[in-house]
Motif scaffolding. Structure first.
Motif, PDB file in Angstrom:
ATOM      1  N   ASN A 133       9.258   4.455  19.074  1.00  0.00           N
ATOM      2  CA  ASN A 133       8.019   4.590  18.318  1.00  0.00           C
ATOM      3  C   ASN A 133       7.701   6.064  18.041  1.00  0.00           C
ATOM      4  O   ASN A 133       8.053   6.943  18.821  1.00  0.00           O
ATOM      5  CB  ASN A 133       6.856   3.955  19.072  1.00  0.00           C
ATOM      6  CG  ASN A 133       6.946   2.437  19.102  1.00  0.00           C
ATOM      7  OD1 ASN A 133       7.650   1.842  18.286  1.00  0.00           O
ATOM      8  ND2 ASN A 133       6.248   1.809  20.024  1.00  0.00           N
ATOM      9  N   VAL A 134       7.002   6.287  16.926  1.00  0.00           N
ATOM     10  CA  VAL A 134       6.641   7.634  16.507  1.00  0.00           C
ATOM     11  C   VAL A 134       5.168   7.890  16.820  1.00  0.00           C
ATOM     12  O   VAL A 134       4.301   7.102  16.411  1.00  0.00           O
ATOM     13  CB  VAL A 134       6.892   7.830  14.996  1.00  0.00           C
ATOM     14  CG1 VAL A 134       6.475   9.235  14.559  1.00  0.00           C
ATOM     15  CG2 VAL A 134       8.351   7.579  14.662  1.00  0.00           C
ATOM     16  N   PRO A 135       4.831   8.952  17.547  1.00  0.00           N
ATOM     17  CA  PRO A 135       3.423   9.272  17.788  1.00  0.00           C
ATOM     18  C   PRO A 135       2.747   9.730  16.495  1.00  0.00           C
ATOM     19  O   PRO A 135       3.305  10.530  15.741  1.00  0.00           O
ATOM     20  CB  PRO A 135       3.477  10.394  18.827  1.00  0.00           C
ATOM     21  CG  PRO A 135       4.844  10.988  18.677  1.00  0.00           C
ATOM     22  CD  PRO A 135       5.751   9.883  18.228  1.00  0.00           C
ATOM     23  N   CYS A 136       1.543   9.240  16.241  1.00  0.00           N
ATOM     24  CA  CYS A 136       0.814   9.550  14.999  1.00  0.00           C
ATOM     25  C   CYS A 136      -0.632   9.910  15.327  1.00  0.00           C
ATOM     26  O   CYS A 136      -1.174   9.530  16.374  1.00  0.00           O
ATOM     27  CB  CYS A 136       0.823   8.353  14.049  1.00  0.00           C
ATOM     28  SG  CYS A 136       2.461   7.689  13.672  1.00  0.00           S
ATOM     29  N   VAL A 137      -1.246  10.642  14.396  1.00  0.00           N
ATOM     30  CA  VAL A 137      -2.657  10.998  14.502  1.00  0.00           C
ATOM     31  C   VAL A 137      -3.314  10.759  13.153  1.00  0.00           C
ATOM     32  O   VAL A 137      -2.776  11.148  12.104  1.00  0.00           O
ATOM     33  CB  VAL A 137      -2.854  12.471  14.923  1.00  0.00           C
ATOM     34  CG1 VAL A 137      -4.341  12.805  14.984  1.00  0.00           C
ATOM     35  CG2 VAL A 137      -2.197  12.751  16.249  1.00  0.00           C
TER      36      VAL A 137
ATOM     37  N   TYR B 164       0.732   4.818  17.858  1.00  0.00           N
ATOM     38  CA  TYR B 164       2.190   4.842  17.701  1.00  0.00           C
ATOM     39  C   TYR B 164       2.590   3.816  16.647  1.00  0.00           C
ATOM     40  O   TYR B 164       1.905   2.808  16.459  1.00  0.00           O
ATOM     41  CB  TYR B 164       2.881   4.514  19.025  1.00  0.00           C
ATOM     42  CG  TYR B 164       2.753   5.595  20.070  1.00  0.00           C
ATOM     43  CD1 TYR B 164       3.733   6.569  20.224  1.00  0.00           C
ATOM     44  CD2 TYR B 164       1.646   5.630  20.915  1.00  0.00           C
ATOM     45  CE1 TYR B 164       3.614   7.566  21.184  1.00  0.00           C
ATOM     46  CE2 TYR B 164       1.517   6.618  21.879  1.00  0.00           C
ATOM     47  CZ  TYR B 164       2.502   7.582  22.004  1.00  0.00           C
ATOM     48  OH  TYR B 164       2.372   8.572  22.954  1.00  0.00           O
ATOM     49  N   SER B 165       3.709   4.120  15.976  1.00  0.00           N
ATOM     50  CA  SER B 165       4.208   3.213  14.945  1.00  0.00           C
ATOM     51  C   SER B 165       5.732   3.173  14.996  1.00  0.00           C
ATOM     52  O   SER B 165       6.370   4.210  15.245  1.00  0.00           O
ATOM     53  CB  SER B 165       3.740   3.669  13.561  1.00  0.00           C
ATOM     54  OG  SER B 165       4.240   2.807  12.553  1.00  0.00           O
ATOM     55  N   PRO B 166       6.346   2.005  14.753  1.00  0.00           N
ATOM     56  CA  PRO B 166       7.819   1.918  14.756  1.00  0.00           C
ATOM     57  C   PRO B 166       8.417   2.834  13.692  1.00  0.00           C
ATOM     58  O   PRO B 166       7.910   2.927  12.573  1.00  0.00           O
ATOM     59  CB  PRO B 166       8.091   0.446  14.435  1.00  0.00           C
ATOM     60  CG  PRO B 166       6.843  -0.260  14.864  1.00  0.00           C
ATOM     61  CD  PRO B 166       5.716   0.692  14.576  1.00  0.00           C
ATOM     62  N   VAL B 167       9.495   3.526  14.036  1.00  0.00           N
ATOM     63  CA  VAL B 167      10.100   4.491  13.129  1.00  0.00           C
ATOM     64  C   VAL B 167      10.622   3.822  11.859  1.00  0.00           C
ATOM     65  O   VAL B 167      10.656   4.447  10.787  1.00  0.00           O
ATOM     66  CB  VAL B 167      11.220   5.260  13.854  1.00  0.00           C
ATOM     67  CG1 VAL B 167      12.378   4.317  14.209  1.00  0.00           C
ATOM     68  CG2 VAL B 167      11.713   6.418  13.014  1.00  0.00           C
TER      69      VAL B 167
END
Length: 208
Positions: free
Chosen positions: A1-5, A16-19
């Motif tokens: 997962n990719v950390p997001c803001v 977080y969101s799947p790459v």
């Protein structure tokens, strides 16, 4: 997962969101809005910044900006070159200097891309940011910045330089030296003269 803001609201929202979901959002030549659903809270946003790993180029972090229809936003909109440039038909090469343009507008006015007409582009001319007019859009890039140009092929450039050099009037040659005068003799009392090809070398003995 990719950390997001997510920015732009009352506070920052971390999630977080799947790459795999970023494939069509990041690796594309179109601008997109994003519909986010974070634990049941939905909103519209734009992709503001993406951080990649310097070696593997894997997505490390993503920033989103929440948008509202009554508030202008700034986005990078891809530029597409359309039309056949006259300079290309003459053997030139069409070069795109900017792949995207910084646009300031309301979300509803943001296009997926911007078409740049190059059908009048010839040698030694360029389409600049100031030449592009789209209703409702303000461009933040410098107006004199080039978007597309037609470059002269190297072979044609060398041929033009050689032709220009051939037209240059040759420089005047220097006046040739006058022919040497006939040798002569000069005889002085008590001295001997030696004749050497047009010049006289005087040799003598000094009596003390």
């Amino acid at each position: 997962n990719v950390p997001c803001v997510l920015y732009g609201g009352k506070g920052q929202v971390h999630f977080y969101s799947p790459v795999i979901l970023f494939r069509d959002l990041v690796y594309t030549n179109e601008a997109h809005f994003v519909h986010l659903n974070i634990e049941g809270e939905e909103c519209q946003a734009i992709l503001q910044e993406v951080q990649f790993h310097p070696v593997s180029e894997i997505i490390l972090h993503v920033d989103f900006l929440r948008i509202a229809e009554d508030r202008k936003i700034k986005m990078n909109i891809p530029a597409r070159l359309v039309g056949l440039a006259p300079g290309v038909t003459k053997g030139g090469t069409l070069v795109q200097k900017r792949s995207s343009l910084k646009v300031f507008a309301f979300p509803r006015q943001m296009p997926d891309h911007i078409d740049v007409d190059v059908s009048t582009l010839d040698f030694h001319h360029a389409i600049k940011v100031g030449d592009i007019k789209v209703e409702g859009l303000e461009f933040s890039d410098p107006k004199q910045a080039s978007v597309a140009v037609v470059e002269v092929p190297r072979a044609a450039k060398l041929a033009a330089e050689e032709a220009a050099a051939a037209r240059v009037t040759p420089e005047r040659l220097p006046t040739p030296f006058p022919a040497p005068r006939q040798p002569y003799e000069l005889t002085l009392p008590g001295r001997d003269s030696v004749r050497l090809g047009g010049r006289t070398l005087v040799m003598g003995i000094l009596n003390l």
